[in-house]
Design an enzyme around this catalytic site. Structure first.
Site, PDB file in Angstrom:
ATOM      1  N   LYS A 115       4.707  14.730   3.011  1.00 19.30           N
ATOM      2  CA  LYS A 115       4.277  14.794   1.610  1.00 19.30           C
ATOM      3  C   LYS A 115       4.780  16.053   0.930  1.00 19.30           C
ATOM      4  O   LYS A 115       5.037  16.056  -0.275  1.00 19.30           O
ATOM      5  CB  LYS A 115       2.749  14.688   1.507  1.00 19.30           C
ATOM      6  CG  LYS A 115       2.255  13.269   1.737  1.00 19.30           C
ATOM      7  CD  LYS A 115       0.920  13.025   1.068  1.00 19.30           C
ATOM      8  CE  LYS A 115       0.508  11.574   1.216  1.00 19.30           C
ATOM      9  NZ  LYS A 115      -0.822  11.291   0.718  1.00 19.30           N
ATOM     10  N   LYS A 197       8.007   3.203   7.133  1.00 17.95           N
ATOM     11  CA  LYS A 197       6.677   2.598   6.971  1.00 17.95           C
ATOM     12  C   LYS A 197       6.531   1.982   5.580  1.00 17.95           C
ATOM     13  O   LYS A 197       7.027   2.553   4.605  1.00 17.95           O
ATOM     14  CB  LYS A 197       5.635   3.719   7.155  1.00 17.95           C
ATOM     15  CG  LYS A 197       4.208   3.269   7.177  1.00 17.95           C
ATOM     16  CD  LYS A 197       3.253   4.453   7.190  1.00 17.95           C
ATOM     17  CE  LYS A 197       3.083   5.048   5.813  1.00 17.95           C
ATOM     18  NZ  LYS A 197       1.859   5.833   5.620  1.00 17.95           N
ATOM     19  N   LYS A 200       2.335   2.518  -0.165  1.00 21.74           N
ATOM     20  CA  LYS A 200       1.945   2.165  -1.542  1.00 21.74           C
ATOM     21  C   LYS A 200       2.685   3.012  -2.570  1.00 21.74           C
ATOM     22  O   LYS A 200       2.740   2.651  -3.737  1.00 21.74           O
ATOM     23  CB  LYS A 200       0.422   2.188  -1.755  1.00 21.74           C
ATOM     24  CG  LYS A 200      -0.370   3.384  -1.238  1.00 21.74           C
ATOM     25  CD  LYS A 200      -1.846   3.279  -1.672  1.00 21.74           C
ATOM     26  CE  LYS A 200      -2.888   3.495  -0.592  1.00 21.74           C
ATOM     27  NZ  LYS A 200      -3.038   4.851  -0.072  1.00 21.74           N
TER      28      LYS A 200
END
Ligand code: TYM
Length: 332
Positions: A115, A197, A200
């Protein structure tokens, strides 16, 4: 363990539209524990603000997630469904656990590394100490099991380390939780790049199937799913796309990989992709209908949020009072 009953806790961030990764890795499995465990399923809005959110979207998604929890079979009479920021004990325990978590431990978290690369303009302290808040979520309820996808395993393991360390200093404070990770569905991959992966926050809408996509969209996305140059529906090394589609089909139909290989023996990828799309759309159709029905009643959703928050706060208070006492905070 709470009053002799085992506890299941999990959370999902209202940071985007939920994908079939969230559904198969986590949400779909939550309901199976409601009969034999005391269940707490949280909408973790405080985690979501570690990256910038548009306030109106965050608010709307929190309502939507409450409706989606229920549409996926979670009965608010049997499970405590609530919004994290409605129970201030989460933030309080997170601060305390921050003081029992190592800088080195947090630096090793792969989600932080990913992130902070993705949001290089906003590497805030909350993003770094995120796992201490997650540990607080789990430990507040004396949780025994945490049903999650594989990407959260490292955070649950850190939670166990923090709890063990705390218990060594202050015996008998926390239950040590166990992650529950289903072998099939624990890591659903992107349809556009099956080495990544499904997420969203992916910007390519064709990479992701959302729980609320309509049937045509679901089928179209599976038809376009990236596979390999072979034609045989078989699990194998270097066949990430097909391996992923077999896992998805297995989750939605309950068939094993061997049964699926047999079912599609001699049939091509095109036919298989269509079958995966149909199985997915058929399973999600009732969820979508139920979701729309529940979401339309905002007053009911708010009443259920309030009920969940009151229940959660009741149990959270017990743990936080114990923690304060053990630490030597003056009780008045
Ligand atoms: P979040 O919101 O990213 O994801 C929610 C759940 O979905 C699972 N998941 C997946 N499973 C399989 N395949 C995928 N592609 C996939 N993508 C997501 C995640 O593993 C997760 O179980 N930090 C957590 C939220 C959280 C939490 C908690 C979870 C906060 N506090 C306490 C458990 C207990 C997160 O970001 O999940």
């Amino acid at each position: 363990m709470l009053n002799d009953q085992k506890v299941s806790f999990s959370g999902i961030q209202p940071s985007g539209n939920l994908t079939i990764g969230n559904y198969l890795g986590a949400l779909k499995n939550f309901a199976e524990y409601t009969e034999s465990y005391k269940c707490f399923y949280c909408i973790v809005d405080e985690h979501a603000i570690t990256v910038r959110q548009v306030p109106a979207d965050l608010r709307r998604r929190s309502y939507e997630m409450m409706a989606l929890y229920m549409a996926c079979g979670l009965d608010p009479e049997k499970a405590t469904l609530y919004v994290q920021s409605h129970v201030p004990a989460h933030a309080e325990l997170a601060w305390i656990l921050n003081c029992f978590t190592g800088f080195g431990e947090l630096s090793r978290m792969t989600q932080f590394k990913d992130k902070s690369q993705k949001h290089a303009d906003n590497i805030n302290a909350g993003l770094f100490t995120y796992p201490a808040l997650m540990a607080a979520d789990i430990l507040l309820y004396q949780t025994d099991i945490v049903p999650v996808g594989i990407d959260q395993k490292q955070h649950v393991e850190l939670t166990r380390d923090i709890a063990t360390r705390f218990n060594q200093l202050y015996p008998g404070t926390f239950t040590i939780p166990e992650p529950i990770i289903k072998k099939t569905g624990m890591k659903i991959m992107s349809l556009a790049d099956p080495t990544k992966k499904m997420s969203k926050s992916d910007e390519n809408p064709n990479a992701v199937v959302y729980i609320l996509d309509d049937k045509d969209t679901v089928i179209r996305k599976f038809k376009r799913a990236v596979t390999d140059s072979e034609t045989c529906v078989r699990m194998g090394e270097g066949k990430d796309g097909i391996n992923n589609l077999i896992s998805i089909y297995s989750c939605f139909t309950g068939k094993t990989a061997e049964e699926i290989e047999r079912e599609f023996d001699g049939r091509g990828y095109g036919e298989f992709k269509l079958a995966v799309g149909e199985a997915c759309a058929d399973s999600l159709d009732p969820v979508r209908e139920e979701f729309a029905r529940i979401l339309a009643d905002k007053a009911y959703l708010e009443a259920m949020m309030k009920k969940g928050a009151d229940e959660a706060a009741y149990y959270a208070r017990k743990t936080i009072t114990k923690v304060r006492r053990k630490l030597g905070f003056v009780q008045i």
